[in-house]
Design an enzyme around this catalytic site. Structure first.
Site, short mmCIF file in Angstrom:
data_model
loop_
_atom_site.label_atom_id
_atom_site.label_comp_id
_atom_site.label_asym_id
_atom_site.label_seq_id
_atom_site.Cartn_x
_atom_site.Cartn_y
_atom_site.Cartn_z
N TYR A 58 0.91 -1.07 -0.08
CA TYR A 58 0.08 0.04 0.02
C TYR A 58 0.93 1.27 0.15
CZ TYR A 58 -4.38 2.62 1.33
OH TYR A 58 -5.40 3.46 1.46
N ARG B 168 -6.34 10.63 -10.61
CA ARG B 168 -5.51 11.07 -9.48
C ARG B 168 -5.14 10.09 -8.34
NH1 ARG B 168 -5.95 12.51 -4.38
NH2 ARG B 168 -7.70 10.84 -4.23
N LYS C 222 -5.58 -2.37 -2.74
CA LYS C 222 -6.81 -2.04 -1.85
C LYS C 222 -7.47 -3.40 -1.79
CE LYS C 222 -7.26 2.53 -1.40
NZ LYS C 222 -7.61 3.22 -0.15
N GLU D 8 -12.21 4.73 -6.46
CA GLU D 8 -10.92 5.22 -6.03
C GLU D 8 -9.98 5.91 -6.90
OE1 GLU D 8 -8.56 4.99 -2.82
OE2 GLU D 8 -10.12 3.50 -2.90
N ASP D 9 -9.60 6.96 -6.19
CA ASP D 9 -8.53 7.99 -7.04
C ASP D 9 -9.12 8.53 -8.26
OD1 ASP D 9 -7.10 7.71 -4.88
OD2 ASP D 9 -5.32 6.59 -5.98
N ASN E 224 -0.37 11.68 0.85
CA ASN E 224 0.22 10.63 0.08
C ASN E 224 0.73 10.81 -1.12
OD1 ASN E 224 0.12 8.62 2.48
ND2 ASN E 224 -1.99 8.40 1.79
N ASP F 205 -13.58 5.90 -1.16
CA ASP F 205 -12.62 5.89 0.01
C ASP F 205 -11.89 7.34 0.35
OD1 ASP F 205 -11.50 4.51 2.05
OD2 ASP F 205 -9.63 4.25 0.76
N ASP F 206 -11.82 8.01 -0.80
CA ASP F 206 -11.02 9.48 -0.78
C ASP F 206 -11.79 10.41 -0.01
OD1 ASP F 206 -8.47 8.47 -2.33
OD2 ASP F 206 -10.17 8.42 -3.86
#
Length: 591
Positions: free
Chosen positions: A139, A192, A210, A282-283, A447, A305-306
């Site tokens: 991760y 992203r 993930k 995600e992203d 991150n 999740d973000d």
């Protein structure tokens, strides 16, 4: 969050439905992967019963040198393996020794991915038993580098790649995946990736990573997990010119073309896997992330999740930190650097929890929270030019152009960084926080490590050891003035695996904000006084399976309370039921 999204979707709520119209729940386990099946005899089926050379090449059933004498006879393995018998524990010891020899984290990552491709149970055994050591490898931060170099290290495809070439045929593509009983999908369009920007098709490392954590930390079976990358092109000039780039070499589709393609995907997912499959976005870039969550929140079981996972884990840290800081949430003032999906998502969940505790209207509790974006403090005077998700945070105040001056005039007790820009919590900013707070709470959440707003050492040094520090990427403990300070890692991996397990075991059909609050409360409840004494506002990852079971039980209980659960009757003890449903990687005995 739901309140913000309701405005976008014209007042519709995730609760605006009849739960009785959905199909009944249940958790099927055809491969003998969860804890309840650990002592049962298992037949290693593929298309037929796997044996011989085929069995050794099947990662789900391969045990390497751990096959017993009887199994070697009954499955035609004589001569295909060296004569020694090596138990799983010894295999694990050997592999961890080998992995520790690598000095470059990306080499460790590649070694682990190779292991997953040849022996799935041993891969998860390593990850579960050595979670604190291996989490930064599979991760953040290593997965970021893996995505950047994904084209070069690409060996065997993992998950599904759905590109614009598959337009009109997405349902057929989903049917190409060999598993039918999918419970969790993690999907990205790669625009992203962490703080690294547009990595296009190479973002697949994120869904793969993930879902490895869904299994290792949350106990969702690997056979029930599906990583997907939506490839609509990339605007990354370097990748478009890269000889080894594995995705479409064209600029990103936008507007109607993008929306129609994603709608086809979401429709196909529900058609192929049913009402209860969890789709985790995600992203995605900010504008698409909010749009997708608001559009599909009332029709699918979706989670970002973000936006939501980050919010839940930060809220849990704040609740834990109150045991050190004192007071209630409503008695603190919050200042964010970064007003994207993470920043506004966290802010909204904090405001919701304040509202729940104080019974004050949400509009009032939001006034305790201030956000700074690239143009300065978000204030009323800027409201007309703001994106819709920033507007609730435009408060009455004079314009302030930079973070340092915002800190000086707002005087927050909590400073939270979600900017994706490194080194933005400068010495002056930290010193300003320390000047009017006995124990300033500094959360540098961006991150990977290179994008963190400040390091743990900087936060402790510049505050003369008084700061409580939490970060997104891991930092080592820091000694200052003879005292060892342990940074808390505000890692989404605390929340999303347990949340996902709770949704699966309850047969939930929608995600509601109250479930996120339930997850936060469960995580905060796991923080011990021993952790707090070291300055850490999160529990150790070594207990993550227990933490995830408690989160899952809390989330499932909320799903039943909201009448969004379909697994009936409700299990009497949800914690024990969650534990019984969790995947265990111990080898099974074959007939």
């Amino acid at each position: 969050m739901e309140s913000t999204l309701k405005d976008v979707r014209g007042g519709a709520s995730v609760l605006d439905m009849d739960p009785k119209s959905t199909v009944g729940g249940g958790v099927e386990d055809s491969y003998g992967e969860d804890r309840a099946t650990e002592d049962q005899l298992v037949t290693p089926w593929t298309i037929s019963i796997a044996s011989g050379y085929t069995l050794l090449r099947d990662p789900r059933h391969n045990k390497g040198l751990a096959f017993t004498e009887k199994e070697r006879d009954s499955h035609y393995l004589r001569g295909l393996l060296p004569p020694v018998l090596m138990c799983q524990e010894l295999q694990e010891k050997k592999l961890m020794h080998n992995i520790r020899q690598y000095e470059v984290p990306l080499q460790k990552y590649m070694a682990l991915m190779d292991l997953e491709e040849r022996n799935e149970r041993l891969f998860y055994k390593l990850l579960i038993d050595n979670v604190e050591e291996l989490l930064p490898v599979v991760y953040t931060p290593t997965v970021g580098e893996a995505c950047q170099k994904y084209g070069s290290i690409f060996r065997r495809p993992q998950g599904l790649y759905i590109s614009l070439k598959e337009k009109g045929k997405i349902l057929e593509v989903l049917k190409n995946w060999p598993e039918r009983s999918i419970q969790v999908i993690v999907v990205t369009d790669g625009e992203r990736i962490l703080g690294l920007g547009d990595l296009g098709c190479q973002g697949m490392g994120i869904p793969v990573g993930k879902l490895a954590l869904y299994t290792a930390l949350g106990g969702v079976r690997p056979s029930a997990c599906l990583p997907i990358t939506i490839d609509v092109g990339t605007n990354n000039e370097t990748l478009l010119k890269e000889e080894f780039y594995i995705g479409l070499k064209q600029r990103r589709a936008t507007g109607k073309e993008y929306a129609d393609f994603l709608h086809e995907f979401m429709t196909a997912v529900k058609q192929n896997y049913g009402e209860k499959v969890l789709v985790q976005f995600e992203d995605f870039a900010n504008h698409n992330a909010f749009e997708l969550l608001s559009k599909y929140g009332t029709t699918h079981l979706v989670f970002n999740d973000d936006i939501q996972g980050t919010a839940a884990v930060v809220l849990a840290g704040l609740v834990g930190a109150l045991k050190i800081l004192g007071g209630t949430l409503a008695e603190h003032t919050f200042l964010f650097l970064g007003a994207g999906e993470a920043g506004t998502g966290i802010a909204e969940l904090i405001a919701l929890e304040m509202s729940k505790q104080t019974k004050a209207p949400l509009e009032e509790t939001r006034k305790k929270i201030w956000l700074v974006d690239s143009k300065g403090l978000i204030v009323n005077a800027r409201k007309e030019s703001l994106q819709h998700f920033k507007k609730p945070w435009a408060h009455e105040h004079e314009p302030v152009k930079d973070l340092l001056n915002a800190v000086k005039v707002i005087k927050p007790t909590v400073l939270i960084g979600t900017s994706g820009v490194g080194k933005t919590f400068t010495k002056e900013v930290i010193e300003a926080m320390a000047s009017f707070n006995k124990k300033p709470l500094i959360m540098a959440l961006s991150n990977p490590t290179s994008q963190s707003e400040c390091t743990a050492e900087e936060a402790y040094t510049w505050s003369q050891g008084r700061a409580i520090f939490a970060c997104g990427s891991p930092f080592e403990p820091v000694e200052y003035d003879g005292i060892v300070h342990v940074p808390g890692q505000s890692n989404n991996a605390y929340i999303f695996p347990g949340l996902g397990l709770g949704l699966v075991i309850s047969g939930a059909i929608r995600v509601h904000d109250d479930m996120l609050l339930a997850a936060s409360e469960a995580l905060a409840g796991q923080v011990t006084q021993e952790c707090l004494d070291k300055g850490s506002i999160y529990p150790p990852f070594s207990n993550i399976r227990k933490i995830s079971a408690n989160i899952a039980a809390n989330v499932a209980a909320k799903a039943y309370e909201l009448r969004l659960a379909t697994r009936l009757p409700r299990p009497e003890n949800l914690v024990k039921y969650a534990e019984s449903c969790m995947y265990t990687p111990n080898y099974r005995t074959y007939r």
